[in-house]
Design an enzyme around this catalytic site. Structure first.
Site, PDB file in Angstrom:
ATOM      1  N   HIS A 160      38.127  46.322  47.951  1.00  0.00           N
ATOM      2  CA  HIS A 160      39.278  45.265  47.708  1.00  0.00           C
ATOM      3  C   HIS A 160      39.337  44.689  49.089  1.00  0.00           C
ATOM      4  O   HIS A 160      39.505  43.311  49.426  1.00  0.00           O
ATOM      5  CB  HIS A 160      40.468  45.505  47.233  1.00  0.00           C
ATOM      6  CG  HIS A 160      40.371  45.598  45.750  1.00  0.00           C
ATOM      7  ND1 HIS A 160      40.106  46.606  44.911  1.00  0.00           N
ATOM      8  CD2 HIS A 160      40.771  44.374  44.853  1.00  0.00           C
ATOM      9  CE1 HIS A 160      39.907  46.138  44.051  1.00  0.00           C
ATOM     10  NE2 HIS A 160      40.226  44.843  43.819  1.00  0.00           N
ATOM     11  N   ARG A 267      45.950  37.252  43.467  1.00  0.00           N
ATOM     12  CA  ARG A 267      46.204  38.757  43.447  1.00  0.00           C
ATOM     13  C   ARG A 267      47.473  39.258  43.805  1.00  0.00           C
ATOM     14  O   ARG A 267      47.706  39.182  45.096  1.00  0.00           O
ATOM     15  CB  ARG A 267      45.094  39.786  44.375  1.00  0.00           C
ATOM     16  CG  ARG A 267      43.533  39.227  43.817  1.00  0.00           C
ATOM     17  CD  ARG A 267      42.746  40.088  44.810  1.00  0.00           C
ATOM     18  NE  ARG A 267      41.493  40.210  44.321  1.00  0.00           N
ATOM     19  CZ  ARG A 267      40.284  39.633  44.305  1.00  0.00           C
ATOM     20  NH1 ARG A 267      40.531  38.453  45.017  1.00  0.00           N
ATOM     21  NH2 ARG A 267      39.235  39.855  43.750  1.00  0.00           N
ATOM     22  N   ARG A 303      48.096  37.038  38.443  1.00  0.00           N
ATOM     23  CA  ARG A 303      47.694  38.443  37.814  1.00  0.00           C
ATOM     24  C   ARG A 303      48.678  39.249  37.821  1.00  0.00           C
ATOM     25  O   ARG A 303      49.205  39.434  39.249  1.00  0.00           O
ATOM     26  CB  ARG A 303      46.467  38.860  38.256  1.00  0.00           C
ATOM     27  CG  ARG A 303      45.878  40.050  37.814  1.00  0.00           C
ATOM     28  CD  ARG A 303      44.417  40.878  38.366  1.00  0.00           C
ATOM     29  NE  ARG A 303      44.487  41.198  39.642  1.00  0.00           N
ATOM     30  CZ  ARG A 303      43.381  41.198  40.398  1.00  0.00           C
ATOM     31  NH1 ARG A 303      42.152  41.497  39.669  1.00  0.00           N
ATOM     32  NH2 ARG A 303      43.464  41.812  41.459  1.00  0.00           N
ATOM     33  N   GLU A 401      36.820  42.744  32.313  1.00  0.00           N
ATOM     34  CA  GLU A 401      36.212  43.715  33.400  1.00  0.00           C
ATOM     35  C   GLU A 401      35.882  45.145  33.023  1.00  0.00           C
ATOM     36  O   GLU A 401      35.452  45.736  34.013  1.00  0.00           O
ATOM     37  CB  GLU A 401      37.043  43.796  34.572  1.00  0.00           C
ATOM     38  CG  GLU A 401      38.563  43.807  34.342  1.00  0.00           C
ATOM     39  CD  GLU A 401      39.179  43.856  35.817  1.00  0.00           C
ATOM     40  OE1 GLU A 401      38.646  43.458  36.928  1.00  0.00           O
ATOM     41  OE2 GLU A 401      40.655  43.617  35.647  1.00  0.00           O
ATOM     42  N   ASN A 424      33.373  42.020  39.279  1.00  0.00           N
ATOM     43  CA  ASN A 424      33.280  42.893  40.450  1.00  0.00           C
ATOM     44  C   ASN A 424      33.360  44.282  39.636  1.00  0.00           C
ATOM     45  O   ASN A 424      32.738  45.384  40.041  1.00  0.00           O
ATOM     46  CB  ASN A 424      34.284  42.938  41.453  1.00  0.00           C
ATOM     47  CG  ASN A 424      34.379  41.550  42.182  1.00  0.00           C
ATOM     48  OD1 ASN A 424      33.519  40.942  42.246  1.00  0.00           O
ATOM     49  ND2 ASN A 424      35.627  41.210  42.652  1.00  0.00           N
ATOM     50  N   ASP A 425      34.549  44.580  39.009  1.00  0.00           N
ATOM     51  CA  ASP A 425      34.922  45.682  38.139  1.00  0.00           C
ATOM     52  C   ASP A 425      33.791  45.890  37.001  1.00  0.00           C
ATOM     53  O   ASP A 425      33.155  47.120  36.876  1.00  0.00           O
ATOM     54  CB  ASP A 425      36.177  45.742  37.478  1.00  0.00           C
ATOM     55  CG  ASP A 425      37.023  46.488  38.769  1.00  0.00           C
ATOM     56  OD1 ASP A 425      36.818  47.377  39.248  1.00  0.00           O
ATOM     57  OD2 ASP A 425      38.399  45.776  38.801  1.00  0.00           O
ATOM     58  N   ARG A 435      32.502  50.840  43.193  1.00  0.00           N
ATOM     59  CA  ARG A 435      32.239  49.577  43.998  1.00  0.00           C
ATOM     60  C   ARG A 435      32.665  50.086  45.390  1.00  0.00           C
ATOM     61  O   ARG A 435      32.442  49.230  46.386  1.00  0.00           O
ATOM     62  CB  ARG A 435      33.058  48.759  43.259  1.00  0.00           C
ATOM     63  CG  ARG A 435      34.579  48.931  43.499  1.00  0.00           C
ATOM     64  CD  ARG A 435      35.265  47.643  42.650  1.00  0.00           C
ATOM     65  NE  ARG A 435      35.772  46.553  43.417  1.00  0.00           N
ATOM     66  CZ  ARG A 435      36.409  45.467  42.957  1.00  0.00           C
ATOM     67  NH1 ARG A 435      37.087  45.574  41.597  1.00  0.00           N
ATOM     68  NH2 ARG A 435      36.834  44.576  43.684  1.00  0.00           N
ATOM     69  N   CYS A 472      36.214  35.321  37.794  1.00  0.00           N
ATOM     70  CA  CYS A 472      36.708  35.154  39.201  1.00  0.00           C
ATOM     71  C   CYS A 472      36.350  36.484  40.100  1.00  0.00           C
ATOM     72  O   CYS A 472      36.951  36.825  40.921  1.00  0.00           O
ATOM     73  CB  CYS A 472      38.349  35.435  39.213  1.00  0.00           C
ATOM     74  SG  CYS A 472      38.771  36.678  37.993  1.00  0.00           S
TER      75      CYS A 472
HETATM   76  C1  PEP Z   1      37.054  41.755  39.566  1.00  0.00           C
HETATM   77  O1  PEP Z   1      37.138  42.808  39.298  1.00  0.00           O
HETATM   78  O2  PEP Z   1      36.026  40.990  39.647  1.00  0.00           O
HETATM   79  C2  PEP Z   1      38.031  41.059  40.112  1.00  0.00           C
HETATM   80  C3  PEP Z   1      38.272  39.711  40.297  1.00  0.00           C
HETATM   81  O3  PEP Z   1      39.375  41.563  40.416  1.00  0.00           O
HETATM   82  P1  PEP Z   1      39.381  42.633  41.703  1.00  0.00           P
HETATM   83  O4  PEP Z   1      38.363  42.571  42.769  1.00  0.00           O
HETATM   84  O5  PEP Z   1      40.632  42.352  42.360  1.00  0.00           O
HETATM   85  O6  PEP Z   1      39.228  43.957  41.027  1.00  0.00           O
HETATM   86 MG    MG Z   2      39.102  43.714  38.924  1.00  0.00          MG
END
Ligand code: PEP
Ligand code: MG
Length: 554
Positions: A160, A267, A303, A401, A424-425, A435, A472
């Protein structure tokens, strides 16, 4: 370029002792002021608090942790939480009530720690922030105009804090093992955020190469400026929504300048991370109002709190051996409905008269969580209406996710007002690659064939349920990745403001029909490296080489 190191144990101990002394003094002053209104027992309580904050009790435990490289705020929060839990577990209600007092003491000391940290650190021009484990809060402490780079020993490009650095347009290297600590102080350093490399004392040739990359980047950004007012559509007229991901107020101005049509992911944990305690409902309302107002009438997707994993609040530590599979996102807020309710109330109040709020739930793994959250949201909305607020119920969407959500995307989409993929998740959970772990960063592939298949399934399922589908995660902000997502049928791509003009340029340069052919070819491939290479070659072939990340200054 001189650097600032985050963890100087002696300085941290000194900070901590000073914060304790300040908090003691504050409590003594309050006790003094109230002494005529307090009975003997209550006065004794004040003395008890002061002695809890002396240098011989709790402080000893905290100092031990600081000596093990834990920052003072975190060490203090951990120790306080253990004590709070001990009080809470007591059968006598008098002692259970004291848990709240201990929390209050904890928050006071944290506040002093933060104030001192801010006033004591004097960052020089061209600061490169280097730390064992950088956090969003540490990044935000350095005045933006002085900060030119960030390096963290722990974490990876998908952590993050790396995402926030990228959104700030800041080169960052994560997972920088074997830092030459002895020679780094005051050294000239090049931080190559593209390749994840650090060059200490670069020679003339290397310097020249990086100077030219920086110049090219600036030139490219200038050349893309004119796109801000042009529509985000392919050469054959297929319109896509290009939205932004935000978290800091600084993102807002940059996003609007670059022609963002909405916010696909705000966020909310960022303002929570930058504080020493949970912000009150009113404090949250003010922060959210700023965001909603700045973008109105464009939609803003807020969110709900997504803490846990690698996002820890100093004042709400969660200790787990496997945090990414633990208490994260919606799981925390459904277990603490008071946090959820205060947050959605603040969001809805903030939207008064603007009507551009959308609420999104993180880490949804099944229908039950969505239903429970919707009931809470409806309850909060009903209460506000009863209190006299004239607010419409906002659309409620979810993030996809978690793999279980991919396989239930159709049902989830039918019960949600919109869905948005957190790639991402989703990538980390599909590939079982943490990650945040630099050791396995090389096998974290956002373009892995399994990820691409999941992305295609989600968009198809969403559309089958007549629900708009967005994405996203960071993949949406990669120009090549964005072309594939458009070919898959994604309605909304949400990304950091820095990348938005690049994605728009890529989109405007292609015909949707051509991206579909490319996608078809790529979907037949089995190896992520081959997919990445094919995409790069395609971008070069159609004249979009400038939008690719420079490699080694070539
Ligand atoms: C994701 O997981 O892709 C996402 C947008 O949320 P974050 O990166 O804040 O976990
Ligand atoms: Mg996420």
């Amino acid at each position: 370029m001189p650097y600032s190191c985050c963890m100087d144990v002696d300085a941290e101990l000194e900070l901590f002792h000073q914060a304790l002394a300040n908090a003691r003094e504050e409590i003594r002053a309050v006790g003094e002021r109230l002494k005529d209104d307090l009975n003997r027992e209550e006065r004794a309580l004040f003395d008890a608090y002061i002695s809890m904050l002396d240098d011989s009790s709790l402080a000893v435990e905290v100092c031990d942790r600081i000596r093990q490289q834990v920052s003072a705020p975190r060490a203090w929060a951990e120790v306080m939480l253990e004590h709070v839990r001990r009080f809470e577990a007591m059968s006598d209600s008098y002692f259970r009530d004291r848990a709240a007092d201990v929390r209050d003491l904890g928050a006071r000391v944290l506040m002093h720690l933060r104030q001192q940290q801010q006033s004591q650190r004097d960052y020089s021009e061209n600061t490169i922030l280097i730390g064992e484990e950088l956090t969003a809060a540490v990044l935000a402490e350095v005045p933006r105009e002085k900060l030119i780079g960030a390096v963290s020993v722990k974490g990876s490009a998908n952590s993050h804090v790396a995402i926030i650095a990228r959104a700030m347009g800041l080169p960052a290297v994560m997972g920088a093992q074997d830092l030459p600590y002895e020679t780094i102080d005051g050294a000239d350093i090049v931080v190559d955020g593209y390749r994840g490399e650090l060059h200490v004392h670069p020679g003339a040739e290397l310097r020249r190469r990086y100077d030219s990359i920086v110049a090219e980047e600036r030139e490219l950004a200038r050349n893309l400026d004119h796109l801000a007012s042009l529509p985000a559509e392919t050469a054959d007229g297929h319109r896509v929504r290009l939205w932004v991901n935000t978290g800091l107020m600084a993102d807002v101005v940059r996003s609007l300048e670059r022609g963002a049509e909405g916010v696909g992911l705000y966020r909310t944990e960022v303002p929570f991370l930058l504080r020493d305690r949970f912000p009150s409902e009113e404090e949250q309302r003010e922060i959210y109002r700023e965001q909603l107002q700045a973008f109105a009438p464009r939609p803003v997707t807020m969110r709900t709190l997504d803490i846990g994993g690698d996002k820890a609040l100093a004042y709400f530590p969660i200790e787990e051996t496997n945090p990414f599979l633990g208490w994260r996102g919606i799981r925390v807020t459904l277990d603490h409905p008071e946090i959820f309710l205060a947050q959605v109330r603040a969001m809805m109040k903030a939207s008064l008269g603007l009507d551009n709020l959308r609420i999104m739930l993180p880490m949804i793994s099944g229908l039950g969580e969505l239903e429970t959250a919707r009931k809470l949201l409806e309850r909060a909305h009903g209460e506000l209406v009863e209190e006299g607020y004239d607010i419409a119920m906002p659309p409620l969407g979810i993030m996809i996710e978690v793999p279980s959500a991919v396989y239930q995307a159709r049902e989830l989409a039918a019960h949600a007002d919109f869905i948005s993929v957190g790639s991402n998740d989703l990538t980390q959970y599909l590939l079982a690659v943490d990650r945040n772990n630099s050791r396995v960063a090389s096998i974290y592939h956002a373009l892995h064939p399994a990820v691409l298949r999941a992305l295609q399934e989600v968009v198809d399922a969403g559309h089958a349920a007549n629900t708009k589908v967005g994405i996203c995660g960071e993949l949406a902000g990669d120009p090549g990745g964005a072309l594939l997502l458009v070919a898959m049928g994604y309605d909304v791509l949400s990304m950091n403001a820095t990348n938005l003009p690049r994605v728009k340029a890529a989109l405007r340069a292609v015909r949707k029909a051509d991206t579909e052919k490319l996608l078809q070819q790529i979907m037949g491939m089995h190896c992520p490296e081959q997919i990445e290479e094919t995409l790069r070659a395609y971008m070069k072939r159609i004249g979009l080489k400038a939008l690719l990340q420079p490699v080694g200054g070539q």
